[in-house]
Structure formats: structure tokens, C-alpha cells
Scaffold this motif. Structure first.
Motif, PDB file in Angstrom:
ATOM      1  N   GLU A 327     -15.604  39.196 -74.449  1.00  0.00           N
ATOM      2  CA  GLU A 327     -14.893  38.369 -73.243  1.00  0.00           C
ATOM      3  C   GLU A 327     -15.465  36.947 -73.099  1.00  0.00           C
ATOM      4  O   GLU A 327     -16.629  37.110 -73.451  1.00  0.00           O
ATOM      5  CB  GLU A 327     -14.773  39.249 -72.024  1.00  0.00           C
ATOM      6  N   ASN A 329     -14.960  35.981 -69.604  1.00  0.00           N
ATOM      7  CA  ASN A 329     -15.147  36.218 -68.117  1.00  0.00           C
ATOM      8  C   ASN A 329     -15.072  37.350 -67.581  1.00  0.00           C
ATOM      9  O   ASN A 329     -14.138  38.218 -68.270  1.00  0.00           O
ATOM     10  CB  ASN A 329     -14.213  34.960 -67.505  1.00  0.00           C
ATOM     11  N   ASP A 330     -15.323  37.898 -66.475  1.00  0.00           N
ATOM     12  CA  ASP A 330     -15.202  39.103 -65.746  1.00  0.00           C
ATOM     13  C   ASP A 330     -15.492  40.133 -66.945  1.00  0.00           C
ATOM     14  O   ASP A 330     -14.479  41.159 -67.261  1.00  0.00           O
ATOM     15  CB  ASP A 330     -13.806  39.297 -65.392  1.00  0.00           C
ATOM     16  N   VAL A 331     -16.456  40.201 -67.574  1.00  0.00           N
ATOM     17  CA  VAL A 331     -16.691  40.853 -68.865  1.00  0.00           C
ATOM     18  C   VAL A 331     -16.827  42.557 -68.707  1.00  0.00           C
ATOM     19  O   VAL A 331     -15.902  43.128 -69.264  1.00  0.00           O
ATOM     20  CB  VAL A 331     -18.134  40.658 -69.331  1.00  0.00           C
ATOM     21  N   ALA A 333     -15.456  44.052 -66.004  1.00  0.00           N
ATOM     22  CA  ALA A 333     -14.124  44.687 -65.484  1.00  0.00           C
ATOM     23  C   ALA A 333     -12.891  44.751 -66.596  1.00  0.00           C
ATOM     24  O   ALA A 333     -12.197  45.545 -66.674  1.00  0.00           O
ATOM     25  CB  ALA A 333     -13.322  43.884 -64.244  1.00  0.00           C
ATOM     26  N   HIS A 334     -12.920  43.605 -67.432  1.00  0.00           N
ATOM     27  CA  HIS A 334     -12.209  43.509 -68.798  1.00  0.00           C
ATOM     28  C   HIS A 334     -12.407  44.577 -69.756  1.00  0.00           C
ATOM     29  O   HIS A 334     -11.335  45.347 -70.198  1.00  0.00           O
ATOM     30  CB  HIS A 334     -11.992  42.178 -69.371  1.00  0.00           C
ATOM     31  N   THR A 336     -13.845  47.496 -69.125  1.00  0.00           N
ATOM     32  CA  THR A 336     -13.571  49.018 -68.499  1.00  0.00           C
ATOM     33  C   THR A 336     -12.256  49.171 -68.821  1.00  0.00           C
ATOM     34  O   THR A 336     -11.688  50.237 -69.001  1.00  0.00           O
ATOM     35  CB  THR A 336     -14.194  48.896 -67.061  1.00  0.00           C
ATOM     36  N   ASP A 351     -20.311  38.744 -73.468  1.00  0.00           N
ATOM     37  CA  ASP A 351     -19.809  37.471 -73.101  1.00  0.00           C
ATOM     38  C   ASP A 351     -19.918  36.682 -74.347  1.00  0.00           C
ATOM     39  O   ASP A 351     -21.219  36.297 -74.459  1.00  0.00           O
ATOM     40  CB  ASP A 351     -20.833  36.982 -71.753  1.00  0.00           C
ATOM     41  N   SER A 353     -18.594  33.664 -74.346  1.00  0.00           N
ATOM     42  CA  SER A 353     -18.392  32.160 -74.042  1.00  0.00           C
ATOM     43  C   SER A 353     -19.206  31.163 -74.583  1.00  0.00           C
ATOM     44  O   SER A 353     -20.489  31.550 -74.927  1.00  0.00           O
ATOM     45  CB  SER A 353     -18.631  31.823 -72.459  1.00  0.00           C
TER      46      SER A 353
END
Length: 398
Positions: A327, A329-331, A333-334, A336, A351, A353
Motif C-alpha cells: 500500500e 497510504n492507510d496501510v 486499514a486497507h 485489514t 508501505d 510509497s
């Protein structure tokens, strides 16, 4: 490492048979006892006298040697070893193994044994890529046969590609891996790794920046704990690890087919960065500029969702299915949400990025997401991440 371990080495009839003499020497240096078996075709490349001198043991050649039948018998010979190694494993030998044929000493030994088997395939690139060989390889993997190689490179026939027998140090490492013991001994784990290449035309494709380094490290760590690992790899920039069964693929569909052919398994680790989409209208020849300045219109279709498909299998589902979530962003949450959506047991999220330097780098910083919540691991080398995950998988399967 090999002190007291007995290797039955079947030498097939290919130009790579000359490497088998060095293999005998290297195995004996590591403390293994080696009993050579030569096929009739192998004797066109190496002599029984050479193999016997290096092994300091009798060489077996003929199924109908009545003296040997009285003394030992082909069944006892096939079961007296700790590991049977076939190097080189020709297309013919692989076909006999897959179909259960037994018309000479080597094929009879392989059919009569309950001993683990490791093969080092070697053949022309076209023979290696032929659908019949791919079917035979899938059958052998399903039967629990381990493979090492083949490698890519120039061949005696003048062609270039996959089909060269693995180098002797690789085979020795695979032998040691096959005979190692650990908490995952007797377990089969499938690991996917690397990117996939989705063709636009014969010379262009869609891909991503995955190097395959993390998946490769995971496969090596699992093998180090004693697992039999089927390593399904896209076109990675790092070489595959030693001591695992390597299946080279290009596209997401090929990766899906290879994984399904490798089941059943105790665990599946889906570390590959599989393309979500492929070009539906891929051209059969190179696309050329038409002088209008307009780019070609590419139509996309969704690729198979391999993680979700395996997670939802009613039969042959691995006890433990581990996915990855790269991911930006919002690692947590995404990741899960991805675990819930895919139906897998664990997700390893990171992450990727640009500022992190993880994609294509030597380090990783991951969060393990399970039904019990999220557990963030400190930033560490990808080898350390792999060892930690392998240990957790061993605990999860115990």
C-alpha cells in the motif's frame, strides 16, 4: 552435514551428465555416501569406471543382473537410500516418472521407492517448454518430487533459454535442504513471488517494480525450516533460492495455473505482485505507429484473483493462507479490509510509497494482520522478515 546419509544418484543420458561426476565428488566431500546408477544413454557421456572411482562404490547399470538381484534386488536398492537424486533428469526420465513406466533399472528404482526424490532437469529449451513436459512436471510436483533448476543460459545445441541443468553447488544445496529437519519437515508450502508480465504485443508488456527479493527470502527461510517449497515466480530480478521446487511463469494466468497444479499444500504464501489487469486485445505482432499520432486503444480485463480463489477453495485449501498488501497510504486499514475481502488467514502489509525505498530495496517494514489484530514489526532486512514469518508459519501449523 551429510555424514551417514546415503544418496542413490541416477545419472540420465544428456550432455549435462558430465556434471554428475563433479556432483559425486562434492557430495562425498560433504560426507554423503553415493551409489551411482547409470542409464544406458548416460554411458554415452560418462563411463561406469569414472563414476565408480569417484564414488568408491559399485555402479549399477542393468535391471537384469541376476547376481545383483540375488544380493540386493532393485527394490531394496531403491529403498536403502535416504534420498534419490536424478541428475540430469532428462525429458524421457521425467515422462517415465510421471507416467509410472518401469522398463529399465532407473525407472524401476524410481517406481519401486518410497524414498524422497530430487530431480535436476536438463534438456533443450523447446523440450522444457513443451506442454507435455509442463504436464509431467506438474504431476511430479503433485507426487512430492522436488526439483532444482533448470537454469537459463546457452546450451550445447546452440539455443538459449531455460533447460540447463543447475550447477553442482546448487544441487548439493538442494540435497542438503531435502534432508534437513526442522519444525516444517514434512510440510508443503507454496510461495508466489516477483511481478507478472502482461503482454501488450510480442515485445511490450505491463509490469510493476517488484524485484521478487522478499518472496525469494521467504521461500529460502521456509526450506531452511525443513519445508518442501514450491516456488512459483514471475520474472524477478533476483535468482530463485536453492533447495526449492521452482516454477517459472510470466503472466497472472500462468501463475494461477501453476499454483493450482501444486496443490494440495499445508500453507500458501502469496508474495507475488500480480497484475490486477491484463490487455484483452494483445496484438500478435509488434504494434507500429500509424502516422496519425493516436496511440492504440488498449482494452483491459481483470486477471484471476489468485489469493481469493485459493482462500475460498472447498477442497485442497491450505490450512494457512498468507497474503501481502503493498500500500501507499492507510496501510493497516486497507490491508485489514483486504484480508476480510479475500478470505485469507493472514495479511502481511507494507508501505511501498517512494519515500520508503522498500520496493526493490533490501529492507522491509511490515505489519502482520490476523484475526486477532495488527502486529507491527520493526524495519529489518528482508531476510530477517522472511525468517520471522517462516517461524510464525511453523507455529501456526504446529
Amino acid at each position: 552435514m551429510g555424514t551417514g546419509k546415503r544418496i542413490l544418484l541416477i545419472i540420465g543420458g544428456g550432455i549435462a551428465a558430465f556434471k554428475s561426476l563433479d556432483l559425486i565428488r562434492r557430495l562425498r566431500e560433504r560426507g554423503f555416501e553415493v551409489t551411482p546408477v547409470l542409464t544406458p544413454a548416460a554411458e554415452q557421456f560418462v563411463t561406469p569406471l569414472s563414476a565408480a572411482a569417484l564414488a568408491s562404490r559399485k555402479v549399477y547399470r542393468d535391471l537384469f543382473d541376476l547376481t545383483d538381484e540375488a544380493e540386493m534386488g532393485h527394490i531394496e536398492l531403491s529403498r536403502s537410500a535416504d534420498l534419490i537424486v536424478v541428475a540430469p533428469a532428462t525429458a524421457d526420465l521425467m515422462a517415465k516418472m510421471a507416467q509410472g513406466l518401469a522398463n529399465d533399472l532407473a525407472s524401476t528404482l524410481l517406481l519401486a521407492t518410497d524414498t524422497p526424490v530430487l530431480i535436476a532437469p536438463a534438456m533443450n529449451v523447446r523440450m522444457w517448454e513443451h506442454p507435455a513436459t509442463r504436464r509431467n512436471l506438474a504431476t511430479l510436483h503433485g507426487d512430492g518430487v522436488r526439483t532444482v533448476g533448470p537454469d537459463e543460459g546457452p546450451m550445447a545445441c546452440g539455443e538459449f533459454g531455460f533447460g540447463r541443468m543447475a550447477e553442482v553447488p546448487q544441487i548439493v544445496a538442494a540435497v542438503e535442504g531435502a534432508l534437513s529437519s526442522g519444525p516444517l519437515t514434512g510440510r508443503h508450502v507454496i510461495v508466489t513471488s516477483g511481478p507478472t508480465h502482461e503482454p501488450i504485443d510480442p515485445v511490450r508488456y505491463i509490469a510493476n517494480r517488484s524485484s521478487g527479493a522478499q518472496g525469494t527470502a521467504i521461500a529460502a527461510a521456509l526450506a531452511g525450516l525443513g519445508a518442501r517449497v514450491t516456488f512459483v515466480s514471475g520474472p524477478a530480478t533476483v535468482p530463485p533460492p536453492n533447495g526449492v521446487d521452482v516454477v517459472q511463469v510470466e503472466t497472472a494466468q500462468q501463475m494461477r495455473d501453476a499454483v493450482m497444479a501444486a496443490l494440495p499444500a499445508d500453507a500458501g504464501v502469496f508474495a507475488a505482485a500480480v497484475a490486477d489487469w491484463r490487455v484483452a486485445n494483445a496484438a500478435g505482432r509488434k504494434m507500429k505507429k500509424d502516422g496519425t499520432g493516436n496511440p492504440p486503444a488498449l482494452e483491459f480485463v481483470e486477471n484471476p484473483d489468485l489469493l481469493a480463489e485459493v482462500s475460498r477453495l472447498e477442497t485442497d485449501r491450505p490450512r494457512l493462507v498468507v497474503g501481502f498488501a503493498a500500500e501507499t497510504n492507510d496501510v493497516v486499514a486497507h490491508a485489514t479490509a483486504k484480508r476480510d475481502r479475500k478470505g485469507c488467514d493472514w495479511i502481511l502489509a507494507n508501505d511501498v510509497s517512494e519515500a520508503t525505498g522498500i520496493m526493490g530495496g533490501n529492507e522491509n517494514e511490515v505489519t502482520l494482520i490476523t484475526a486477532g489484530g495488527a502486529e507491527t514489526w520493526p524495519r529489518m532486512g528482508k531476510g530477517d522478515v522472511a525468517r520471522r514469518l517462516a517461524e510464525r508459519i511453523a507455529e501456526g501449523l504446529s
